[in-house]
Scaffold this active site. Sequence first.
Site, PDB file in Angstrom:
ATOM      1  N   SER A  40       0.872  -1.772  -0.111  1.00  0.00           N
ATOM      2  CA  SER A  40       0.047   0.088   0.155  1.00  0.00           C
ATOM      3  C   SER A  40       0.695   1.083   0.151  1.00  0.00           C
ATOM      4  CB  SER A  40      -1.041   0.113   0.829  1.00  0.00           C
ATOM      5  OG  SER A  40      -2.206  -0.959   1.253  1.00  0.00           O
ATOM      6  N   VAL A  41       1.994   1.151  -0.282  1.00  0.00           N
ATOM      7  CA  VAL A  41       3.012   2.050  -0.658  1.00  0.00           C
ATOM      8  C   VAL A  41       2.260   3.111  -1.770  1.00  0.00           C
ATOM      9  CG1 VAL A  41       5.203   2.634  -0.495  1.00  0.00           C
ATOM     10  CG2 VAL A  41       5.002   1.734   1.564  1.00  0.00           C
TER      11      VAL A  41
END
Length: 397
Positions: A117-118
């Site tokens: 999810s970066v």
Amino acid sequence: MYDSRPLELQEPTFLGAASIPREDWDRAPWNRWSFQHVRELVPTAQVWRGPGPATPLPVALQDVDGVAFESDGQPATVGSFFEANYADGFLVLHRGKVVAERYFNGMTGHSQHLSQSVAKSVVATVAGILIGRGVVDPAAPVTYYLPELEATAYRGATVQQVLDMTTGVVFDETYTALDSHIAKMDVASGWKARKDPSWPAHVWELILQLQASQNVHGAIFNYRSVETDVLAFILQSASGLKLPELVSRELWAPMGAEEDAYFTVDSAGYGLADGGFNATLRDYARFALLHLGGGEIAGRRLLPSAWLEDTRFAARPDLFQGVYRDILPRGAYRNQFWIEDVERGAYMARGVFGQLIYIDPVGEFAAVVLSSWPEFLHAPRTRASLAAVRAIRDALA
């Protein structure tokens, strides 16, 4: 107390993609190998670095292994943190220079690592660029860009509410549930096989199936990965480009990335915005350097400073409640970034299995942590990661 077993006991040997179970490639212990070899496992699309030179990263290495910190009442050092945290890559920037750079678990300077999810914050940064240029209006309704969603739960939601994950759309993010929305996302994105023909065949089809909750749009923050995919479809509609090409043109090439990056893609060719981005440790560091520069890097302004100020200081902690405060007791969420606290304005990109980019413009400091934890989420490990990078920041100051 988080697991402190030494790293050398946690590194199974794999013979390549053929030895990885198709349905478990992103789970432990297989993720120790797969997070650096995603393109060998699922379809991907290139994010071109462009023809220009890479932005230099001056190096002034310091020994940070002995820096001490405490997490959950347990003393530790940065060196022991690496051993306990299934680290793959670690890099620290201070005052524009690389002061620490470490690789583990077979990772090298050219290895591309899954960001999980970066990726949300990477995509949101491109949104900030387009917002600054007037291509996207954050106050506009989602349906202005995606009229197909008029008959869905996104009716009445704004682009900013998607950016802040405050829409009233139901999306079950339970990673270990076999029938959750995020499990369906695994299938729709092409990460897992589609065994049930009633499940969505691609990400857009999943979005079209979502329903509204009892919450009105804008009432509360609720972390839902699909919000980033809705944002990506908005960006694609506004720009006329597919996400991998858009990220290349607006961010990766002008930022001066050294290596190509890539997205995983679904059966319709959509690049997975919520977690499918892969890049090298140093290029994640260049992304952090852009943010530390207030939207400028190597003398080029890419990102409006006003949008970054909004990200750091305009979040609403009153919408950030419940379990989210276990990690960030003074935290908030804005523009697809986690805000540590709205007074100092330190903020971060975070991903499951231990991915982290921590950015503190006040301290002229950033840290990138790439990992392959055995768990999706592990609050003690997350608190240890944050305590370790804060301790390094304070030691350097």
